[in-house]
Design an enzyme around this catalytic site. Structure first.
Site, mmCIF file in Angstrom:
data_model
loop_
_atom_site.group_PDB
_atom_site.id
_atom_site.type_symbol
_atom_site.label_atom_id
_atom_site.label_comp_id
_atom_site.label_asym_id
_atom_site.label_seq_id
_atom_site.Cartn_x
_atom_site.Cartn_y
_atom_site.Cartn_z
ATOM 1 N N ASP A 18 3.790 6.640 -6.040
ATOM 2 C CA ASP A 18 4.210 5.353 -5.316
ATOM 3 C C ASP A 18 4.556 5.495 -3.762
ATOM 4 O O ASP A 18 4.821 6.554 -3.447
ATOM 5 C CB ASP A 18 5.586 5.069 -6.032
ATOM 6 N N ASN A 66 0.608 -4.571 -12.156
ATOM 7 C CA ASN A 66 0.050 -4.711 -10.640
ATOM 8 C C ASN A 66 -1.028 -5.797 -10.513
ATOM 9 O O ASN A 66 -1.168 -6.170 -9.461
ATOM 10 C CB ASN A 66 -0.713 -3.389 -10.333
HETATM 11 C C1 FPP Z 1 1.731 2.304 -5.710
HETATM 12 O O1 FPP Z 1 2.068 2.118 -4.332
HETATM 13 C C2 FPP Z 1 0.517 2.663 -5.758
HETATM 14 C C3 FPP Z 1 -0.332 1.906 -6.305
HETATM 15 C C4 FPP Z 1 -0.089 0.781 -7.061
HETATM 16 C C5 FPP Z 1 -1.862 2.425 -6.115
HETATM 17 C C6 FPP Z 1 -2.115 3.847 -6.544
HETATM 18 C C7 FPP Z 1 -3.165 4.140 -6.151
HETATM 19 C C8 FPP Z 1 -3.641 5.160 -5.293
HETATM 20 C C9 FPP Z 1 -2.807 6.322 -5.154
HETATM 21 C C10 FPP Z 1 -5.185 5.438 -4.855
HETATM 22 C C11 FPP Z 1 -6.076 5.416 -5.797
HETATM 23 C C12 FPP Z 1 -6.182 6.359 -6.788
HETATM 24 C C13 FPP Z 1 -7.175 6.750 -7.442
HETATM 25 C C14 FPP Z 1 -7.202 7.519 -8.550
HETATM 26 C C15 FPP Z 1 -8.565 6.457 -6.788
HETATM 27 P P1 FPP Z 1 2.812 0.943 -3.726
HETATM 28 O O2 FPP Z 1 1.722 0.183 -3.345
HETATM 29 O O3 FPP Z 1 3.682 0.302 -4.852
HETATM 30 O O4 FPP Z 1 3.492 1.406 -2.445
HETATM 31 P P2 FPP Z 1 5.084 0.423 -2.098
HETATM 32 O O5 FPP Z 1 5.967 0.665 -3.276
HETATM 33 O O6 FPP Z 1 5.295 1.441 -0.888
HETATM 34 O O7 FPP Z 1 4.773 -0.812 -1.854
#
Ligand code: FPP
Length: 240
Positions: A18, A66
């Site tokens: 996250d 998501n």
């Molecule tokens: C949460 O951060 C992250 C995600 C929903 C996506 C996770 C994806 C990756 C780490 C990259 C891709 C992974 C692979 C395996 C290629 P957020 O967007 O919720 O962050 P925030 O809470 O700061 O808004």
């Protein structure tokens, strides 16, 4: 080998990655910039696993919730997953990484599903580290899908309600070939489990850390895993 850890180190670590959005925001960039930076971190963490005796690593890349994000972000993430698989496949094969995917594939783009299937097949003989990537995964959704299949098998006479116990349910889950996670790490300061491995984490230790995922280093990962080794897990029993 696991020379810098006592044998009580976690065998299976699960990670809620996250903080990509906030990381990008802090730099005045779009959220996808953060996801790209986050994807770059994955390799470093996977590579750290064999050094510290972690055989299984499961990462939460996209949840069933998501889809509520903007169309631009969802499409950007899906394209990132596709490109990530295409770019990393041969390298994962060489590095001994066995890749699996969990989650419901039905809602995913056919091209992505094909790449996922191919990568699972390509790396099926690997055993150095087992990487499981959760895409369109939700714990409740997984239990619901498992229950439907179980009910169907009962309808078909393959088993009866008397055969249903925790072990049977486990066999119907996406994770049926994996051990339960010993340690779940969530980055970015939120202390929630967000529908991740609900059934499987019943006895897991949790570690919530402030670092945003794109800043999460192998050094920090190794430190957390090392701390876990000193914890006293009793699985509900009284200490002898
Ligand atoms: C949460 O951060 C992250 C995600 C929903 C996506 C996770 C994806 C990756 C780490 C990259 C891709 C992974 C692979 C395996 C290629 P957020 O967007 O919720 O962050 P925030 O809470 O700061 O808004």
């Amino acid at each position: 080998m696991a020379k810098d850890l006592p044998p009580s180190g976690p065998r299976h670590v699960a990670v809620i990655m996250d903080g990509n959005g906030r990381w990008a925001q802090q730099r005045g960039k779009p959220r996808l910039f953060g996801h790209h930076a986050g994807a770059k971190r994955v390799r470093e963490i996977v590579e750290a696993c064999p050094e510290i005796g972690v055989k299984y690593l499961t990462i939460f890349a996209f949840s069933t919730e998501n889809w509520k994000r903007t169309q631009t972000e969802v499409a950007g993430l899906m394209s990132l997953f596709r490109r990530y698989i295409q770019r990393e496949a041969q390298d994962m094969l060489r590095r001994g990484v066995r890749v699996r995917f969990i989650g419901d594939r039905i809602k995913l783009d056919h091209k992505l599903v094909r790449l996922m299937d191919d990568l699972e097949l390509l790396t099926a003989e690997n055993d150095r580290v087992h990487l499981t990537i959760a895409i369109n995964y939700g714990g409740r959704d997984e239990v619901t899908r498992a229950t439907k299949r179980l009910a169907y098998d009962i309808e078909q006479g393959k088993l009866t309600h008397k055969d249903v116990d925790a072990e049977t349910i486990g066999k119907y889950l996406d994770t049926h070939v994996l051990p339960d996670p010993d340690l779940v790490i969530r980055t970015s300061g939120e202390a929630r489990i967000s529908n991740f491995l609900l059934w499987q984490s019943a006895y897991a230790e949790y570690e919530f850390i402030d670092t945003l995922w794109p800043d999460f280093s192998d050094t920090e990962f190794k430190k957390i895993v090392g701390q876990y080794a000193g914890r006293d897990r009793r699985f509900g029993a009284v200490k002898a």
